[in-house]
Design a protein around this motif. Structure first.
Motif, short mmCIF file in Angstrom:
data_model
loop_
_atom_site.label_atom_id
_atom_site.label_comp_id
_atom_site.label_asym_id
_atom_site.label_seq_id
_atom_site.Cartn_x
_atom_site.Cartn_y
_atom_site.Cartn_z
N GLY A 202 28.54 77.00 51.19
CA GLY A 202 27.50 77.98 51.50
C GLY A 202 26.43 77.40 52.40
O GLY A 202 26.73 76.83 53.45
N ALA A 203 25.17 77.50 51.98
CA ALA A 203 24.06 77.09 52.86
C ALA A 203 22.88 76.60 52.03
O ALA A 203 22.75 76.91 50.84
CB ALA A 203 23.63 78.26 53.75
N LEU A 204 22.02 75.83 52.68
CA LEU A 204 20.73 75.43 52.13
C LEU A 204 19.66 76.35 52.72
O LEU A 204 19.79 76.82 53.86
CB LEU A 204 20.41 73.98 52.49
N GLN A 205 18.60 76.59 51.96
CA GLN A 205 17.45 77.34 52.46
C GLN A 205 16.25 76.39 52.49
O GLN A 205 15.84 75.88 51.44
CB GLN A 205 17.15 78.53 51.55
N VAL A 206 15.72 76.15 53.69
CA VAL A 206 14.60 75.22 53.85
C VAL A 206 13.55 75.86 54.76
O VAL A 206 13.85 76.24 55.89
CB VAL A 206 15.07 73.88 54.46
N GLN A 207 12.34 75.99 54.25
CA GLN A 207 11.21 76.53 55.02
C GLN A 207 11.58 77.86 55.69
O GLN A 207 11.28 78.10 56.86
CB GLN A 207 10.75 75.50 56.07
N GLY A 208 12.23 78.72 54.93
CA GLY A 208 12.59 80.04 55.42
C GLY A 208 13.79 80.08 56.35
O GLY A 208 14.14 81.15 56.85
#
Length: 235
Positions: A202-208
């Motif tokens: 999947g994915a990471l969410q960092v600072q929007g």
């Protein structure tokens, strides 16, 4: 001059104890991630933030010589006599120079790295898919890198895998001595040395911002044999 019997016996034993002989060694075949380390650049008002993600299938620091590469997670299912193995991926995520929890000083503040295991799935060789368990799991153990499927270890997704809670759990024998681990778990016992899976995390969410994680491929490592040197007599 003849050597007394007792002295000769002691001398012979000393020679045998120090002698070494060739010994065939073998490490079983295994599958491992072809690529384990990733870096992301996240732009922000203070400039670029570097995010690091490491992924592992084994506690490599605990492997040596002909020690087999094996995953160690087993789950007891209701009504079954023996626990089943389940497949997992260990994740270690942190921002550059992140303050280390175990030191308590120095470094820069943590940047939240949100991760949702509900986006993760395995694509098997036949094209079928298996979703990950919906929870993120924390490490469980003072000695080795591993987790357990228990309510105590589970955290609801999405979860900050760069949190102090994660990085405060660092075992003594580990793939990463500075930061702790989170785990993605899949309910399958089909993992084998010849598995040809694609692991989509999947994915990471960092600072929007959404940071897609590249699909992880498995590389198959054949049986390795060699001749080691073993003492003729062990203590």
């Amino acid at each position: 001059m003849a050597i007394p019997y007792n002295a000769a016996a002691v001398l012979t034993l000393a020679v045998l104890s120090s002698a070494c002989v060739p010994w065939k060694r073998e490490r079983p075949a295994y599958a491992d991630l072809c690529t384990s380390k990733f870096e992301f650049q996240v732009p922000g008002p203070q400039g670029q933030t570097r995010i690091f993600l490491h992924a592992y299938l084994y506690d490599h620091a605990a492997r040596w010589s002909d020690e087999p590469y094996q995953q160690v997670l087993h789950v007891q299912y209701p009504g079954e006599k023996y626990p089943r193995s389940e497949f997992y991926v260990q994740l270690i995520a942190y921002n550059q120079d992140r303050q280390r929890v175990t030191r308590g000083s120095g470094g820069v503040p943590a940047v939240p790295i949100m991760y949702d295991t509900r986006e993760a799935f395995i694509t098997f060789a036949d094209g079928t898919r298996l979703q990950a368990r919906p929870e993120v799991y924390l490490g469980d153990g003072d000695v080795y890198d591993y987790t357990r499927v228990t309510p105590r270890n589970a955290r609801p997704s999405p979860y900050d895998i760069n949190s102090d809670e994660v990085h405060g759990l660092i075992p003594r024998i580990t793939n990463e001595k500075r930061y702790g681990s989170a785990y993605v778990v899949f309910q399958t016992d089909r993992f084998a040395a010849d598995s040809k899976w694609t692991i989509n995390l999947g994915a990471l969410q960092v600072q929007g911002q959404k940071l897609p994680i590249p699909p992880l491929q498995l590389c198959n490592h054949p049986v390795k044999t060699w001749i080691g040197i073993e003492p003729l007599m062990r203590p």
